[in-house]
Design a protein around this motif. Structure first.
Motif, PDB file in Angstrom:
ATOM      1  N   SER A   2       0.825  -1.202   0.000  1.00  0.00           N
ATOM      2  CA  SER A   2       0.000   0.000   0.000  1.00  0.00           C
ATOM      3  C   SER A   2       0.865   1.260   0.000  1.00  0.00           C
ATOM      4  O   SER A   2       1.949   1.283   0.558  1.00  0.00           O
ATOM      5  CB  SER A   2      -0.898  -0.008   1.242  1.00  0.00           C
ATOM      6  N   GLN A   3       0.353   2.303  -0.627  1.00  0.00           N
ATOM      7  CA  GLN A   3       1.058   3.580  -0.653  1.00  0.00           C
ATOM      8  C   GLN A   3       0.794   4.386   0.606  1.00  0.00           C
ATOM      9  O   GLN A   3       1.469   5.376   0.852  1.00  0.00           O
ATOM     10  CB  GLN A   3       0.624   4.402  -1.859  1.00  0.00           C
ATOM     11  N   TYR A   4      -0.214   3.980   1.387  1.00  0.00           N
ATOM     12  CA  TYR A   4      -0.608   4.721   2.581  1.00  0.00           C
ATOM     13  C   TYR A   4      -0.688   3.815   3.793  1.00  0.00           C
ATOM     14  O   TYR A   4      -0.874   2.609   3.671  1.00  0.00           O
ATOM     15  CB  TYR A   4      -1.975   5.389   2.371  1.00  0.00           C
ATOM     16  N   ALA A   5      -0.548   4.425   4.957  1.00  0.00           N
ATOM     17  CA  ALA A   5      -0.739   3.721   6.223  1.00  0.00           C
ATOM     18  C   ALA A   5      -1.800   4.483   7.015  1.00  0.00           C
ATOM     19  O   ALA A   5      -1.910   5.710   6.909  1.00  0.00           O
ATOM     20  CB  ALA A   5       0.563   3.679   7.020  1.00  0.00           C
ATOM     21  N   LEU A   6      -2.591   3.744   7.781  1.00  0.00           N
ATOM     22  CA  LEU A   6      -3.595   4.350   8.645  1.00  0.00           C
ATOM     23  C   LEU A   6      -3.122   4.257  10.082  1.00  0.00           C
ATOM     24  O   LEU A   6      -2.827   3.169  10.579  1.00  0.00           O
ATOM     25  CB  LEU A   6      -4.943   3.625   8.511  1.00  0.00           C
ATOM     26  N   ILE A  72      -2.081   0.255  10.311  1.00  0.00           N
ATOM     27  CA  ILE A  72      -2.368  -0.761   9.297  1.00  0.00           C
ATOM     28  C   ILE A  72      -2.163  -0.155   7.907  1.00  0.00           C
ATOM     29  O   ILE A  72      -2.264   1.069   7.749  1.00  0.00           O
ATOM     30  CB  ILE A  72      -3.816  -1.311   9.418  1.00  0.00           C
ATOM     31  N   PRO A  73      -1.884  -0.984   6.901  1.00  0.00           N
ATOM     32  CA  PRO A  73      -1.818  -0.452   5.532  1.00  0.00           C
ATOM     33  C   PRO A  73      -3.218  -0.042   5.090  1.00  0.00           C
ATOM     34  O   PRO A  73      -4.199  -0.677   5.462  1.00  0.00           O
ATOM     35  CB  PRO A  73      -1.297  -1.622   4.695  1.00  0.00           C
ATOM     36  N   ASP A  74      -3.322   1.015   4.315  1.00  0.00           N
ATOM     37  CA  ASP A  74      -4.616   1.471   3.790  1.00  0.00           C
ATOM     38  C   ASP A  74      -4.818   0.849   2.424  1.00  0.00           C
ATOM     39  O   ASP A  74      -4.444   1.427   1.409  1.00  0.00           O
ATOM     40  CB  ASP A  74      -4.666   2.995   3.736  1.00  0.00           C
ATOM     41  N   GLU A  75      -5.399  -0.314   2.400  1.00  0.00           N
ATOM     42  CA  GLU A  75      -5.598  -1.058   1.142  1.00  0.00           C
ATOM     43  C   GLU A  75      -6.685  -0.439   0.281  1.00  0.00           C
ATOM     44  O   GLU A  75      -6.717  -0.652  -0.905  1.00  0.00           O
ATOM     45  CB  GLU A  75      -5.955  -2.521   1.443  1.00  0.00           C
ATOM     46  N   GLY A  76      -7.576   0.347   0.885  1.00  0.00           N
ATOM     47  CA  GLY A  76      -8.686   0.928   0.132  1.00  0.00           C
ATOM     48  C   GLY A  76      -8.390   2.278  -0.473  1.00  0.00           C
ATOM     49  O   GLY A  76      -9.228   2.854  -1.143  1.00  0.00           O
ATOM     50  N   ALA A  77      -7.213   2.811  -0.257  1.00  0.00           N
ATOM     51  CA  ALA A  77      -6.883   4.146  -0.759  1.00  0.00           C
ATOM     52  C   ALA A  77      -6.699   4.118  -2.263  1.00  0.00           C
ATOM     53  O   ALA A  77      -6.072   3.228  -2.809  1.00  0.00           O
ATOM     54  CB  ALA A  77      -5.620   4.677  -0.095  1.00  0.00           C
ATOM     55  N   GLY A  78      -7.242   5.120  -2.904  1.00  0.00           N
ATOM     56  CA  GLY A  78      -7.063   5.251  -4.350  1.00  0.00           C
ATOM     57  C   GLY A  78      -5.658   5.706  -4.676  1.00  0.00           C
ATOM     58  O   GLY A  78      -4.978   6.303  -3.873  1.00  0.00           O
ATOM     59  N   VAL A  79      -5.231   5.405  -5.885  1.00  0.00           N
ATOM     60  CA  VAL A  79      -3.883   5.780  -6.302  1.00  0.00           C
ATOM     61  C   VAL A  79      -3.867   7.198  -6.787  1.00  0.00           C
ATOM     62  O   VAL A  79      -4.723   7.679  -7.400  1.00  0.00           O
ATOM     63  CB  VAL A  79      -3.363   4.834  -7.408  1.00  0.00           C
TER      64      VAL A  79
END
Length: 79
Positions: A2-6, A72-79
């Protein structure tokens, strides 16, 4: 990966404060709702940060005595 983390927080107030601290460190963040399975309580909130910046941000937050509930990794984040 993922490109983002929550960074999961207990409340919206805690998330806003965490975002403010991150901003003072030069780490941009966005207050958001985490996926339902990741919430610690029904009112859970999170701060989304870039995955590459998350480790350094967590290290610096710990030095201030601030720790999110979990990360946690943000798997739902758009690119």
């Amino acid at each position: 990966m993922s490109q983002y983390a929550l960074l999961i927080c207990r409340s919206q107030t805690e998330a806003v404060g965490l975002r403010r601290h991150l901003g003072q460190m030069g780490v941009p963040g966005e207050v958001t709702r985490p996926p339902r399975h990741a919430r610690t309580e029904s009112c859970g909130w999170a701060v989304r940060v870039g995955a590459r910046q998350s480790e350094e941000a967590l290290h610096r937050l710990r030095q201030l005595g601030i720790t999110p509930c979990r990360v946690i990794p943000d798997e739902g984040a758009g690119v």
